[in-house]
Scaffold this active site. Structure first.
Site, PDB file in Angstrom:
ATOM      1  CB  ILE A  30       3.060   3.699  12.015  1.00 42.43           C
ATOM      2  CG1 ILE A  30       2.523   3.391  13.411  1.00 42.43           C
ATOM      3  CG2 ILE A  30       3.916   2.568  11.441  1.00 42.43           C
ATOM      4  CD1 ILE A  30       3.532   2.953  14.429  1.00 42.43           C
TER       5      ILE A  30
ATOM      6  CB  CYS B 167      -0.892   0.011   1.238  1.00 45.82           C
ATOM      7  SG  CYS B 167      -2.144  -1.269   1.116  1.00 45.82           S
TER       8      CYS B 167
ATOM      9  NE  ARG C  10      -2.588  -5.674  -1.338  1.00 48.16           N
ATOM     10  CZ  ARG C  10      -1.502  -4.950  -1.146  1.00 48.16           C
ATOM     11  NH1 ARG C  10      -1.394  -3.758  -1.693  1.00 48.16           N
ATOM     12  NH2 ARG C  10      -0.522  -5.396  -0.401  1.00 48.16           N
TER      13      ARG C  10
ATOM     14  N   PRO D  94      10.604   1.802   3.214  1.00 51.89           N
ATOM     15  CG  PRO D  94      11.823   2.891   4.868  1.00 51.89           C
ATOM     16  CD  PRO D  94      10.448   2.795   4.271  1.00 51.89           C
TER      17      PRO D  94
HETATM   18  C1  EPZ Z   1       3.488  -4.260   8.637  1.00 51.21           C
HETATM   19  O1  EPZ Z   1       4.054  -3.496   7.600  1.00 51.21           O
HETATM   20  C2  EPZ Z   1       2.095  -4.642   8.155  1.00 51.21           C
HETATM   21  N1  EPZ Z   1       2.210  -5.423   6.925  1.00 51.21           N
HETATM   22  C3  EPZ Z   1       1.293  -3.362   7.887  1.00 51.21           C
HETATM   23  O2  EPZ Z   1      -0.017  -3.761   7.511  1.00 51.21           O
HETATM   24  C4  EPZ Z   1       1.235  -2.553   9.178  1.00 51.21           C
HETATM   25  O3  EPZ Z   1       0.535  -1.342   8.920  1.00 51.21           O
HETATM   26  C5  EPZ Z   1       2.658  -2.237   9.648  1.00 51.21           C
HETATM   27  O4  EPZ Z   1       3.380  -3.486   9.827  1.00 51.21           O
HETATM   28  C6  EPZ Z   1       2.697  -1.464  10.935  1.00 51.21           C
HETATM   29  O5  EPZ Z   1       1.992  -2.117  11.911  1.00 51.21           O
HETATM   30  C7  EPZ Z   1       2.541  -6.740   7.008  1.00 51.21           C
HETATM   31  O6  EPZ Z   1       2.738  -7.298   8.086  1.00 51.21           O
HETATM   32  C8  EPZ Z   1       2.652  -7.484   5.714  1.00 51.21           C
HETATM   33  P1  EPZ Z   1       6.854  -1.664   9.537  1.00 51.21           P
HETATM   34  P2  EPZ Z   1       5.629  -3.209   7.594  1.00 51.21           P
HETATM   35  O7  EPZ Z   1       8.117  -2.222   9.002  1.00 51.21           O
HETATM   36  O8  EPZ Z   1       6.342  -4.291   8.293  1.00 51.21           O
HETATM   37  C9  EPZ Z   1       9.798   1.934   8.919  1.00 51.21           C
HETATM   38  C10 EPZ Z   1      -1.967  -3.665   6.221  1.00 51.21           C
HETATM   39  O9  EPZ Z   1      -2.765  -2.777   5.900  1.00 51.21           O
HETATM   40  N2  EPZ Z   1      10.780   1.011   8.313  1.00 51.21           N
HETATM   41  O10 EPZ Z   1       6.332  -2.135  10.867  1.00 51.21           O
HETATM   42  O11 EPZ Z   1       6.017  -2.842   6.225  1.00 51.21           O
HETATM   43  C11 EPZ Z   1       8.538   2.078   8.072  1.00 51.21           C
HETATM   44  O12 EPZ Z   1       8.730   3.031   7.044  1.00 51.21           O
HETATM   45  C12 EPZ Z   1      -0.490  -3.367   6.195  1.00 51.21           C
HETATM   46  O13 EPZ Z   1      -2.252  -4.836   6.569  1.00 51.21           O
HETATM   47  C13 EPZ Z   1      12.022   1.524   7.967  1.00 51.21           C
HETATM   48  O14 EPZ Z   1      12.298   2.707   8.147  1.00 51.21           O
HETATM   49  O15 EPZ Z   1       5.704  -1.925   8.493  1.00 51.21           O
HETATM   50  C14 EPZ Z   1       7.520   2.540   9.090  1.00 51.21           C
HETATM   51  O16 EPZ Z   1       7.636   3.936   9.278  1.00 51.21           O
HETATM   52  C15 EPZ Z   1      -0.206  -1.918   5.846  1.00 51.21           C
HETATM   53  N3  EPZ Z   1      12.949   0.692   7.409  1.00 51.21           N
HETATM   54  C16 EPZ Z   1       7.969   1.834  10.372  1.00 51.21           C
HETATM   55  O17 EPZ Z   1       9.321   1.384  10.144  1.00 51.21           O
HETATM   56  C17 EPZ Z   1      12.690  -0.642   7.185  1.00 51.21           C
HETATM   57  O18 EPZ Z   1      13.579  -1.361   6.688  1.00 51.21           O
HETATM   58  C18 EPZ Z   1       7.123   0.622  10.719  1.00 51.21           C
HETATM   59  O19 EPZ Z   1       6.944  -0.099   9.513  1.00 51.21           O
HETATM   60  C19 EPZ Z   1      11.405  -1.140   7.553  1.00 51.21           C
HETATM   61  C20 EPZ Z   1      10.479  -0.296   8.120  1.00 51.21           C
END
Ligand code: EPZ
Length: 428
Positions: free
Chosen positions: A338, A124, A409, A130
């Site tokens: 977030i 999304c 999705r 990143p």
């Molecule tokens: C997971 O995404 C979920 N997706 C998301 O659900 C959910 O919104 C999100 O966690 C937060 O709870 C899955 O589990 C497949 P993050 P994810 O890494 O892991 C930053 C839905 O609608 N970050 O927890 O991608 C990132 O930019 C989806 O079901 C880095 O900076 O989220 C964010 O600001 C949407 N560098 C924060 O961490 C990285 O290498 C948390 O993101 C990885 C993340």
């Protein structure tokens, strides 16, 4: 863009009438299912997964596993995945770049086969998304990382990944899951610090431990893994109930139900939302695998909401909750902590009559109650799409939602299941 068949919903709004008086069952969790499919590559003879939701992101992950050469047998909500013998793993770019979850495969594949090539994962458009935590973590475990022709090529040294002390700059769900899995096959000790605390992570970790992995610290910010090699297990992985689907239905109930029973869920995974719904003025009853939302006849009260890593209020329920707050009597503020682009839905709600002021990319103010009026809208992503669907059901008049594939999705057969609650919506 010409509409794809089945990609449009026509909704007859209820003009705020509380027409729901029924029950809806929750399916398996999208975000638990996708990590479990990746985890199958940690098992010597493969893994059976039970309670899989029949949604697009899960189909795509199963397709990626098959495309990698795994034997994949699907029967309803159960799938068996037997990993192949191979020396290097390359993720299909076409599919992997469409879903964020594809990144979950990189840890297990690199740890098992020593080499993985993958595109920047999609997902999304709610922020940058990143993957710097992943590339840095693989390097700390001894792998080389190259970015060539739009793909990342990551190779472990001859003896495979080594355990490492990894500190995540902020809590990342998929990064925590990926390195928990990679560490199981790495040589020696891995200490993961500042881990995410989502219940799906604990579910995976406990299952891996049951299968012989040496893991401690589950449910805390520090997880320690002593790598022991491929796992063997004789029982299926049971996918958790989807807490975001359950929460989405609870918000729908808060808007349109006299009484809505949500079954097959885990109330303890939704404490932040349920407390907030009570603060807003709903009556919430919880039982074993059940949440009941009851109208009280009182006006809905405004609240200030801040999204937060689990167990705080989930960012995935922020947009649907904003729709509820357009019907609260007074001023509410939402702070999204977030993701940096997760308030984009506000413009569409404003065009439907909501009084919302976007204060900055992380904060908006809502004054209610306002009457929402149906109109043509287009889903920009999964959770905003669900929010538009809910807004259309509350509004007066007709709403047409395009790009329903985004909603598919994460929500299985959403129109059929809501029609069963007596709501008027049709897919075209
Ligand atoms: C997971 O995404 C979920 N997706 C998301 O659900 C959910 O919104 C999100 O966690 C937060 O709870 C899955 O589990 C497949 P993050 P994810 O890494 O892991 C930053 C839905 O609608 N970050 O927890 O991608 C990132 O930019 C989806 O079901 C880095 O900076 O989220 C964010 O600001 C949407 N560098 C924060 O961490 C990285 O290498 C948390 O993101 C990885 C993340």
């Amino acid at each position: 863009m010409a509409d794809v068949a089945g990609d449009t919903l026509i909704i007859e709004g209820q003009a705020g009438r509380r027409v729901i008086n029924g029950s809806i069952r929750v399916n398996g969790s999208k975000n638990d299912a996708v990590q479990a499919i990746a985890a199958a590559f940690l098992f010597k003879n493969g893994l059976t997964l039970a309670n899989l939701p029949q949604i697009d992101d899960v189909q795509k992950m199963l397709w990626l596993a098959k495309d990698l050469g795994a034997e994949v047998k699907i029967s309803g909500r159960t799938a068996f995945i037997r990993p192949p013998r191979m020396s290097r793993a390359t993720l299909d770019t076409e599919i992997a770049e469409k879903i964020r979850a594809s990144i979950l495969l990189t840890g297990p594949l690199l740890a098992r086969y020593g080499s993985v090539t993958f595109p920047h994962p999609g997902g999304c458009v709610i922020g940058e998304r990143p993957i710097d935590f992943f590339l840095a973590g693989f390097r700390q475990m001894g792998a080389s990382v190259r970015h060539r022709r739009g793909s990342y090529e990551v190779n472990a040294p001859g003896r495979g990944l080594r355990g490492a002390a990894i500190f995540f700059k902020n809590q990342s769900v998929t990064a925590t899951e990926t390195f928990l899995m990679a560490a199981v096959l790495a040589r020696g000790l891995t200490v993961l610090r500042n881990c995410a605390l989502e219940p799906e992570i604990e579910n995976l970790g406990r299952f891996l431990r049951h299968a012989g992995a040496k893991i401690s610290g589950l449910g805390t910010p520090t997880i320690i893994v002593n790598g022991r090699g491929l796992l063997v297990v004789h029982r299926p992985y049971q996918v958790l109930p989807d807490r975001i689907e359950a929460g989405s239905f609870a918000i729908l109930g808060a808007l349109l139900a006299k009484r809505l029973e949500i079954t097959g869920c885990e109330p303890s995974h939704l404490q932040a939302l349920l407390n907030l719904l009570e603060e807003i003025g709903l009556r919430i009853k919880t039982g074993k695998n059940k949440i009941t939302v009851l109208a009280t006849g009182r006006k809905l009260k405004p609240v200030n909401l801040k999204t937060h890593e689990y167990p705080g209020f989930p960012t995935d329920l922020q947009a649907p909750l904003a729709v509820l707050l357009t019907q609260a009597a007074g001023a509410s503020v939402i702070l999204e902590t977030i993701f940096e682009s997760r308030l984009n839905y506000a413009k569409t709600l404003i065009s439907m009559g909501a009084k919302i002021e976007i204060l900055n990319p992380h904060r908006l103010a809502i004054v209610g109650p306002t009457t929402l009026t149906g109109r043509k809208v287009t889903s920009p992503d999964l959770r905003a799409g669900l929010a538009y669907l809910v807004a259309g059901l509350v509004a007066k008049g007709r709403t047409v939602v395009h790009n329903v594939h985004y909603i598919d999705r994460g929500y299985e057969r959403i129109d059929e299941r809501l029609r069963a609650l007596g709501l008027a919506l049709k897919r075209f």
